[in-house]
Design a protein around this motif. Structure first.
Motif, short mmCIF file in Angstrom:
data_model
loop_
_atom_site.label_atom_id
_atom_site.label_comp_id
_atom_site.label_asym_id
_atom_site.label_seq_id
_atom_site.Cartn_x
_atom_site.Cartn_y
_atom_site.Cartn_z
N ARG A 10 0.73 -1.04 0.01
CA ARG A 10 0.08 -0.09 0.12
C ARG A 10 0.90 1.45 0.08
N LEU A 13 2.36 1.66 -3.45
CA LEU A 13 1.25 2.08 -4.47
C LEU A 13 1.05 3.54 -4.34
N ARG A 17 1.66 5.86 -7.39
CA ARG A 17 0.47 6.84 -7.66
C ARG A 17 0.73 8.38 -7.54
N ALA A 41 -3.43 -2.77 -5.02
CA ALA A 41 -4.19 -2.17 -6.25
C ALA A 41 -5.40 -3.06 -6.28
N ARG A 45 -8.96 -0.17 -6.04
CA ARG A 45 -8.85 -0.18 -7.42
C ARG A 45 -9.33 1.51 -7.56
N ASP A 49 -5.38 4.02 -12.48
CA ASP A 49 -4.27 3.14 -12.19
C ASP A 49 -3.73 2.21 -13.31
N LEU A 53 -0.62 -0.50 -13.42
CA LEU A 53 -0.85 -1.85 -13.58
C LEU A 53 -0.14 -2.54 -14.76
#
Length: 195
Positions: A10, A13, A17, A41, A45, A49, A53
């Motif tokens: 997380r 991620l 982002r 992810a 969602r 993204d 991905l």
């Protein structure tokens, strides 16, 4: 357990982002972190993204580690977007199973249903993160909570064996003590002895 093992994914991620290039490089280089980011992810969602991905899937395709099965969890969220431009990447990841964008969406839905994340997902990720004690504790709790379910006991036994844990013998013992299939009785009374 889930929150503990997802925390690094997380955090990475969130950094990816925000556009932090160091986070992208760090994730690209670390297969365990990539696995955590993919699962983070999947549980959170976001509309924007897809490029991220796609990057993760490209990396999984490129490295071809011994954990080949990581490509499919990486392919599922990309496939679910159904973009024509992603078909070659998805075809490579799925050994040719995906050949067009409509098929990609169908494949993603089927795989989501077939490969749900469950307690053993988090145990596996914990083990890969060298959180062996967390994994062992979770597996022993699952074993204690499992009733007479031979398939589940075998699954837990295999997971404990993978950790090198002696508790796997307890799961095997529980399977052995389960009653076998019931003996079918004759339809009309008991069988007679010959004569």
């Amino acid at each position: 357990m889930r929150d503990v093992v997802l925390a690094p994914g997380r955090e990475a991620l969130d950094r990816m982002r925000s556009g932090e290039s160091a986070a992208q490089e760090e994730t690209a280089a670390d297969p365990v972190l990539r696995s955590g980011v993919l699962r983070a992810a999947r549980s959170d969602r976001r509309e924007g993204d897809l490029p991220l991905l796609r990057f993760l899937l490209e990396r999984e395709n490129a490295v071809r580690t011994e954990r080949y099965e990581e490509r499919w969890p990486a392919a599922m969220p990309v496939a679910s977007h159904g973009q024509d431009g992603d078909v070659p990447l998805l075809r490579e990841a799925t050994a040719g199973q995906i050949t067009d964008s409509a098929g990609a969406v169908r494949w993603a839905r089927a795989e989501e249903a077939r490969r749900p994340e469950n307690d053993l997902t988090w145990v596996d990720l914990a083990q890969r993160q060298d959180r062996v004690e967390n994994a062992r504790t979770a597996l022993i709790r699952m074993l204690d909570d499992t009733g007479p379910d031979a398939d589940r006991l075998r699954e837990l036994s295999r997971a404990l064996e993978h950790l090198g844990d002696h508790e796997s013998s307890r799961a095997r013992w529980a399977v052995a003590r389960l009653p076998g299939p019931s003996v079918r009785q004759p339809k009309h009374g008991s069988p007679t002895s010959g004569g």
